[in-house]
Design a protein around this motif. Structure first.
Motif, PDB file in Angstrom:
ATOM      1  N   THR A  80       0.851  -1.189   0.000  1.00  0.00           N
ATOM      2  CA  THR A  80       0.000   0.000   0.000  1.00  0.00           C
ATOM      3  C   THR A  80       0.887   1.238   0.000  1.00  0.00           C
ATOM      4  O   THR A  80       1.777   1.369   0.836  1.00  0.00           O
ATOM      5  N   THR A  81       0.624   2.133  -0.943  1.00  0.00           N
ATOM      6  CA  THR A  81       1.373   3.378  -1.071  1.00  0.00           C
ATOM      7  C   THR A  81       0.381   4.520  -1.136  1.00  0.00           C
ATOM      8  O   THR A  81      -0.634   4.425  -1.829  1.00  0.00           O
ATOM      9  N   VAL A  84      -4.256   9.705  -2.476  1.00  0.00           N
ATOM     10  CA  VAL A  84      -4.678   8.546  -3.256  1.00  0.00           C
ATOM     11  C   VAL A  84      -3.932   7.347  -2.695  1.00  0.00           C
ATOM     12  O   VAL A  84      -2.699   7.289  -2.747  1.00  0.00           O
ATOM     13  N   THR A  85      -4.673   6.390  -2.146  1.00  0.00           N
ATOM     14  CA  THR A  85      -4.087   5.190  -1.566  1.00  0.00           C
ATOM     15  C   THR A  85      -4.193   4.077  -2.590  1.00  0.00           C
ATOM     16  O   THR A  85      -5.281   3.775  -3.075  1.00  0.00           O
ATOM     17  N   VAL A  86      -3.045   3.486  -2.925  1.00  0.00           N
ATOM     18  CA  VAL A  86      -2.986   2.460  -3.961  1.00  0.00           C
ATOM     19  C   VAL A  86      -2.448   1.171  -3.354  1.00  0.00           C
ATOM     20  O   VAL A  86      -1.405   1.167  -2.708  1.00  0.00           O
ATOM     21  N   GLU A 126      -2.162  16.372 -11.166  1.00  0.00           N
ATOM     22  CA  GLU A 126      -0.714  16.362 -10.979  1.00  0.00           C
ATOM     23  C   GLU A 126      -0.327  15.535  -9.764  1.00  0.00           C
ATOM     24  O   GLU A 126      -0.821  15.758  -8.655  1.00  0.00           O
ATOM     25  N   LEU A 127       0.583  14.586  -9.981  1.00  0.00           N
ATOM     26  CA  LEU A 127       1.139  13.812  -8.876  1.00  0.00           C
ATOM     27  C   LEU A 127       2.206  14.659  -8.215  1.00  0.00           C
ATOM     28  O   LEU A 127       3.201  15.034  -8.836  1.00  0.00           O
ATOM     29  N   VAL A 128       2.001  14.978  -6.933  1.00  0.00           N
ATOM     30  CA  VAL A 128       2.962  15.767  -6.175  1.00  0.00           C
ATOM     31  C   VAL A 128       4.091  14.864  -5.699  1.00  0.00           C
ATOM     32  O   VAL A 128       5.250  15.243  -5.714  1.00  0.00           O
ATOM     33  N   GLY A 129       3.747  13.653  -5.289  1.00  0.00           N
ATOM     34  CA  GLY A 129       4.719  12.687  -4.806  1.00  0.00           C
ATOM     35  C   GLY A 129       4.048  11.780  -3.788  1.00  0.00           C
ATOM     36  O   GLY A 129       2.828  11.744  -3.664  1.00  0.00           O
ATOM     37  N   ARG A 130       4.869  11.049  -3.050  1.00  0.00           N
ATOM     38  CA  ARG A 130       4.333  10.186  -2.003  1.00  0.00           C
ATOM     39  C   ARG A 130       3.947  11.037  -0.811  1.00  0.00           C
ATOM     40  O   ARG A 130       4.633  11.988  -0.471  1.00  0.00           O
ATOM     41  N   ALA A 131       2.850  10.669  -0.177  1.00  0.00           N
ATOM     42  CA  ALA A 131       2.360  11.422   0.986  1.00  0.00           C
ATOM     43  C   ALA A 131       3.103  11.011   2.239  1.00  0.00           C
ATOM     44  O   ALA A 131       3.678   9.968   2.314  1.00  0.00           O
TER      45      ALA A 131
END
Length: 100
Positions: free
Chosen positions: A33-34, A72-74, A95-100
């Motif tokens: 999970t990311t 967004v949890t993947v 836009e993907l900012v990065g990992r939370a």
């Protein structure tokens, strides 16, 4: 279903998108999970557009997008290539900012 995105604000609502539905997929507890931070999501339609594009990536088993937090949890079988996730989010119009 036609995707409508207002590129000036990143919101589908500004161009007549439907904001009343939540089409995200429930996140399962299996696999990796990311959590990613995505900018521009403002409603359920936005969540659905991002979820749909990320769900199409190989190995993804679940996606949950939350416009209010931009998270967004993947869940996937193995760690995903961040550039592939970025391309999917871009395809949805955000836009993907990065990992939370």
């Amino acid at each position: 279903m036609t995707s409508q995105t207002n590129t000036s604000t990143g919101s589908c609502c500004g161009s007549g998108g439907s904001c009343g539905s939540d089409t995200t997929t429930d996140v399962q507890s299996l696999g990796v999970t990311t959590v990613y931070q995505v900018s521009g999501m403002t409603c359920g339609h936005c969540e659905g557009a991002v979820s749909q594009e990320i769900s199409a990536l190989a190995g993804v088993s679940a996606v949950k997008a939350v416009a209010k937090t931009g998270e967004v949890t993947v869940t996937s079988a193995a760690p995903l290539d961040e550039e592939a996730v970025r391309a999917a989010v871009d395809e949805a119009g955000y836009e993907l900012v990065g990992r939370a």
